[in-house]
Structure formats: structure tokens, C-alpha cells
Design a protein around this motif. Sequence first.
Motif, PDB file in Angstrom:
ATOM      1  N   GLU A  91      15.060   7.961   5.899  1.00  0.00           N
ATOM      2  CA  GLU A  91      15.981   6.983   5.083  1.00  0.00           C
ATOM      3  C   GLU A  91      14.715   5.806   4.752  1.00  0.00           C
ATOM      4  O   GLU A  91      14.600   5.147   3.370  1.00  0.00           O
ATOM      5  CB  GLU A  91      16.905   6.196   5.615  1.00  0.00           C
ATOM      6  N   ALA A  92      14.123   5.495   5.458  1.00  0.00           N
ATOM      7  CA  ALA A  92      12.888   4.324   5.394  1.00  0.00           C
ATOM      8  C   ALA A  92      12.047   4.797   4.516  1.00  0.00           C
ATOM      9  O   ALA A  92      11.373   4.241   3.696  1.00  0.00           O
ATOM     10  CB  ALA A  92      12.279   3.877   6.669  1.00  0.00           C
ATOM     11  N   LEU A  93      11.458   6.184   4.670  1.00  0.00           N
ATOM     12  CA  LEU A  93      10.671   6.730   3.508  1.00  0.00           C
ATOM     13  C   LEU A  93      11.130   6.722   2.184  1.00  0.00           C
ATOM     14  O   LEU A  93      10.284   6.530   1.381  1.00  0.00           O
ATOM     15  CB  LEU A  93      10.100   8.089   4.267  1.00  0.00           C
ATOM     16  N   ARG A  94      12.458   6.957   2.237  1.00  0.00           N
ATOM     17  CA  ARG A  94      13.026   7.358   0.876  1.00  0.00           C
ATOM     18  C   ARG A  94      12.969   5.595   0.122  1.00  0.00           C
ATOM     19  O   ARG A  94      12.907   5.707  -1.087  1.00  0.00           O
ATOM     20  CB  ARG A  94      14.572   7.910   0.873  1.00  0.00           C
ATOM     21  N   ALA A  95      13.192   4.831   0.900  1.00  0.00           N
ATOM     22  CA  ALA A  95      13.364   3.549   0.451  1.00  0.00           C
ATOM     23  C   ALA A  95      12.070   2.985   0.001  1.00  0.00           C
ATOM     24  O   ALA A  95      12.095   2.516  -1.101  1.00  0.00           O
ATOM     25  CB  ALA A  95      13.777   2.660   1.568  1.00  0.00           C
ATOM     26  N   GLU A  96      11.192   3.474   0.835  1.00  0.00           N
ATOM     27  CA  GLU A  96       9.638   2.872   0.274  1.00  0.00           C
ATOM     28  C   GLU A  96       9.412   3.727  -0.907  1.00  0.00           C
ATOM     29  O   GLU A  96       8.646   2.921  -1.917  1.00  0.00           O
ATOM     30  CB  GLU A  96       8.682   3.354   1.380  1.00  0.00           C
ATOM     31  N   LYS A  97       9.700   4.896  -1.137  1.00  0.00           N
ATOM     32  CA  LYS A  97       9.440   5.699  -2.188  1.00  0.00           C
ATOM     33  C   LYS A  97      10.081   4.828  -3.568  1.00  0.00           C
ATOM     34  O   LYS A  97       9.343   4.789  -4.620  1.00  0.00           O
ATOM     35  CB  LYS A  97       9.608   7.102  -2.239  1.00  0.00           C
ATOM     36  N   ALA A  98      11.268   4.496  -3.347  1.00  0.00           N
ATOM     37  CA  ALA A  98      12.104   3.970  -4.191  1.00  0.00           C
ATOM     38  C   ALA A  98      11.494   2.773  -4.795  1.00  0.00           C
ATOM     39  O   ALA A  98      11.332   2.433  -5.896  1.00  0.00           O
ATOM     40  CB  ALA A  98      13.561   4.167  -3.937  1.00  0.00           C
ATOM     41  N   ARG A  99      11.136   2.037  -3.698  1.00  0.00           N
ATOM     42  CA  ARG A  99      10.565   0.793  -3.954  1.00  0.00           C
ATOM     43  C   ARG A  99       9.248   0.872  -4.899  1.00  0.00           C
ATOM     44  O   ARG A  99       9.054   0.096  -5.584  1.00  0.00           O
ATOM     45  CB  ARG A  99      10.192  -0.237  -2.740  1.00  0.00           C
ATOM     46  N   ARG A 100       8.257   1.629  -4.601  1.00  0.00           N
ATOM     47  CA  ARG A 100       7.043   2.060  -5.092  1.00  0.00           C
ATOM     48  C   ARG A 100       7.218   2.367  -6.536  1.00  0.00           C
ATOM     49  O   ARG A 100       6.537   1.853  -7.416  1.00  0.00           O
ATOM     50  CB  ARG A 100       6.132   2.890  -4.390  1.00  0.00           C
ATOM     51  N   GLU A 101       8.319   3.188  -6.703  1.00  0.00           N
ATOM     52  CA  GLU A 101       8.590   3.725  -8.268  1.00  0.00           C
ATOM     53  C   GLU A 101       9.113   2.643  -8.922  1.00  0.00           C
ATOM     54  O   GLU A 101       8.820   2.514 -10.205  1.00  0.00           O
ATOM     55  CB  GLU A 101       9.700   4.642  -8.171  1.00  0.00           C
ATOM     56  N   GLU A 102       9.834   1.647  -8.304  1.00  0.00           N
ATOM     57  CA  GLU A 102      10.510   0.548  -9.076  1.00  0.00           C
ATOM     58  C   GLU A 102       9.254  -0.403  -9.465  1.00  0.00           C
ATOM     59  O   GLU A 102       9.143  -0.893 -10.500  1.00  0.00           O
ATOM     60  CB  GLU A 102      11.566  -0.072  -8.082  1.00  0.00           C
ATOM     61  N   GLU A 103       8.320  -0.713  -8.487  1.00  0.00           N
ATOM     62  CA  GLU A 103       7.226  -1.545  -8.837  1.00  0.00           C
ATOM     63  C   GLU A 103       6.498  -0.848  -9.772  1.00  0.00           C
ATOM     64  O   GLU A 103       5.876  -1.693 -10.628  1.00  0.00           O
ATOM     65  CB  GLU A 103       6.304  -1.614  -7.542  1.00  0.00           C
ATOM     66  N   GLU A 104       6.251   0.536  -9.952  1.00  0.00           N
ATOM     67  CA  GLU A 104       5.188   0.929 -10.723  1.00  0.00           C
ATOM     68  C   GLU A 104       6.016   0.964 -12.323  1.00  0.00           C
ATOM     69  O   GLU A 104       5.190   0.614 -13.194  1.00  0.00           O
ATOM     70  CB  GLU A 104       5.044   2.334 -10.459  1.00  0.00           C
ATOM     71  N   ALA A 105       7.117   1.223 -12.339  1.00  0.00           N
ATOM     72  CA  ALA A 105       7.941   1.207 -13.607  1.00  0.00           C
ATOM     73  C   ALA A 105       8.020  -0.554 -13.931  1.00  0.00           C
ATOM     74  O   ALA A 105       7.730  -0.667 -15.364  1.00  0.00           O
ATOM     75  CB  ALA A 105       9.485   1.330 -13.317  1.00  0.00           C
TER      76      ALA A 105
END
Length: 143
Positions: free
Chosen positions: A18-32
Motif C-alpha cells: 500500500e505504501a508503494l502504491r501510494a508513493e507511485k500515485a503521488r509521483r504520477e500526480e506530481e508528474e501530471a
Amino acid sequence: MADQDAVPLTEAEREELEALRAEKARREEEEAARAERAELEALRSEQERFDAEILRERAEASRADAPAASKAASQPAATARAESAAGSDPIVDPDNLTFGQRMVLTPETDDPDEIPGMAPAQKIIIALAIIGVALLACYIVTR
């Protein structure tokens, strides 16, 4: 490998996942967000260039119209108004279209990727052409 798939995850593994998924989602949001900011900056600079170009064209036009303005001042007011009205481009108000404008202009869409629709007058002309071709075919066949 098959043994690992069949075994359920432990609580620690689930939390890590879950932590890895949240980190991935945060990175994708930052990139967007970064991409959107870059696009916004590009659009702003394009708008500024466009505005500067319009201002330059208006300044050139006003310089070119200065001799014409002094000449128009010597003419009667009605003639000057008629010339300025005839020379200007009509402004189209999308909320208050005339019958002719509604028939000729294509409908506006919000989606920039969508193919624009046909104007109603164009649809009527195509329908009349199809009817004419059908009538001509019937005439040729019956003759």
C-alpha cells in the motif's frame, strides 16, 4: 514461484504494498501537475506573443489610418460612419445569432479533438443533392 502466489500476503507485506502504491500515485500526480504547469506556461507565453502581435498590428493600423482620419473628418458624419461600418468585420455574438448565421456557421463544441459538425445549410444541400440523384436514377430507369 507458484507457492508464493498461493500464499496470502502478511500484514507487513500489505502495508509495504500500500505504501508503494501510494508513493507511485503521488509521483504520477506530481508528474501530471508538472506537465500541466509546463503546458500552462507555454500557453501563457503564446497568448502574450499573440497579444503583442495584435497590439503591434493595431498600432500600425492606427498609424496608417491617421491620414485617412483627417480626410474622414472633413467628410460628412453619415458618410464616415457608412465607410467604417462597411470596412469593419462583423462581430459574431454566439448568443444572438441571426437565422443566416445559425444556418451557415458550424456548431461550437468544447472538445478540441472532436471533428466539427456540419452546418445545417450544408446538410440541407446534401439532402437535396441525394434526392436529385435518386430522382434522376428513377427517370433513367423508367425511360
